[in-house]
Write an enzyme that holds these catalytic residues in place. Structure first.
Site, PDB file in Angstrom:
ATOM      1  CB  THR A 119      34.042  37.238  34.698  1.00 45.73           C
ATOM      2  OG1 THR A 119      33.435  37.665  35.916  1.00 45.73           O
ATOM      3  CG2 THR A 119      34.210  38.461  33.806  1.00 45.73           C
ATOM      4  CE1 TYR A 143      38.461  40.048  35.267  1.00 45.11           C
ATOM      5  CE2 TYR A 143      36.398  40.189  36.481  1.00 45.11           C
ATOM      6  CZ  TYR A 143      37.364  39.435  35.850  1.00 45.11           C
ATOM      7  OH  TYR A 143      37.230  38.077  35.784  1.00 45.11           O
TER       8      TYR A 143
END
Length: 327
Positions: A119, A143
């Site tokens: 990501t 995350y």
């Protein structure tokens, strides 16, 4: 390479299922491995499913011995940034411990090609835009940190054990299969396009925009929306790159085009022909004002070019949510 078996871990989820579709279209044999905590059994349409958890080494060994995949595509992760702040332990257990368990099983089984779903959140707050792969990586939430830890592990595995991988850093995945067979279906839903479409469909009261005073062309945040089928194509190309003997690499996946929140909402209203209420609120902590990819490296290494623009993204998403979303 046609006919090769690929284990798609998290293949019943949003991006994983679209990648199974693309793998099948290109002659590969996708095998879905999923615990179905977030994935959907209805999305397993292009090959068999094996139920299991990436933290379960014995189950992984069993599935790898049964199917003998040439490559593994790893999508199985907890992804909701807000939840990662509330429950970081779950994110570290699944995203880090689970992935390290999967990597150990893959190495023991002799798998030589591993593609990791990462990501742009590993970059943290952008120091320059568009972001390229040399941008510093300072994630600002659990995350992003869990994904960054796995990226570092993969770099070490490559350097010291010769285990090759492609790390793909997504920007904003969006859209759906144009035939409406699968699409975006998260519980709870936190992504802008499904939330706005639900507002246009009357399923929610309206859409809330966080922040109107950013230094952007209309004051709202800028994001790089990329069609999920373009992401799927890049994953299959990454598998082919590794199976041809290509080196380990980390690549951005985005269009290189930024869209403001206001522009996004205007496109959704135009495509749907349904206006909906919009509420403007203050900034959210941790939101970057602009996240846009420099995708030159993916174009060069994989020969990959995004095919779909924002209107096509919205049209495919609208088709899925209006007609086919089973939730």
């Amino acid at each position: 390479m046609a006919g090769e078996t690929v284990l798609v871990v998290g293949g019943a989820g949003y991006i994983g299922s679209h990648t199974c579709l693309d793998l099948a279209n290109k002659g590969f044999k996708p095998i879905v491995f999923d615990n179905f905590s977030n994935g959907h059994r209805e999305f397993v349409k292009w090959g068999p499913a094996e139920e299991g958890d990436i933290r379960d080494r014995a189950r992984l060994d069993e599935v790898l011995a049964k199917h003998k995949p040439a490559a593994i595509l790893h999508f199985a992760a907890l992804i909701e940034v807000g939840e990662s702040v509330k429950d970081p332990v779950a994110f570290y257990e699944n995203n880090v411990i689970g992935t390290l368990t999967l990597l150990a099983a893959a190495q023991a089984a002799g798998v030589k090609a591993f593609v990791f779903s990462s990501t742009c959140a590993t970059y943290g707050l952008p120091q320059s835009v568009p972001l390229d792969e040399t941008h510093r990586q300072v994630p600002i939430n659990p995350y992003g940190r869990t994904k960054y830890i796995v990226e570092q592990a993969l770099a070490d595995y490559d350097r010291y054990t010769g285990f090759r991988s492609v790390v793909l850093r997504y920007f904003n995945a969006a859209g759906a299969d144009f035939e409406g067979r699968i699409g975006e279906w998260h519980q709870p839903e936190t992504h802008a396009i499904p939330l706005a479409i639900d507002a246009a469909l009357g399923r929610r009261e309206g859409f809330k925009v966080f922040g109107t005073d950013y230094e952007t062309r209309d004051g709202t945040c800028v994001r790089d929306y990329i069609h999920v089928l373009d992401l799927a194509d890049a994953h299959v190309r990454a598998v082919e790159h590794l199976l041809r003997g290509g080196e380990s690499i980390a690549l951005n996946l985005g269009t290189g085009t930024g869209t403001t929140v206001k522009e996004l909402l205007s496109t959704i209203e135009r495509v749907s022909e349904r206006p909906f209420p919009v509420e403007y609120a203050g900034r959210r902590e941790g939101d970057s004002h602009t996240l846009v990819a420099n995708n030159d490296k993916a174009r060069e290494i994989l020969g990959w070019t995004p095919q779909y623009d924002l209107s096509e993204i919205i049209r495919s998403a609208w088709n899925w949510h209006a007609k086919s979303n089973q939730h």
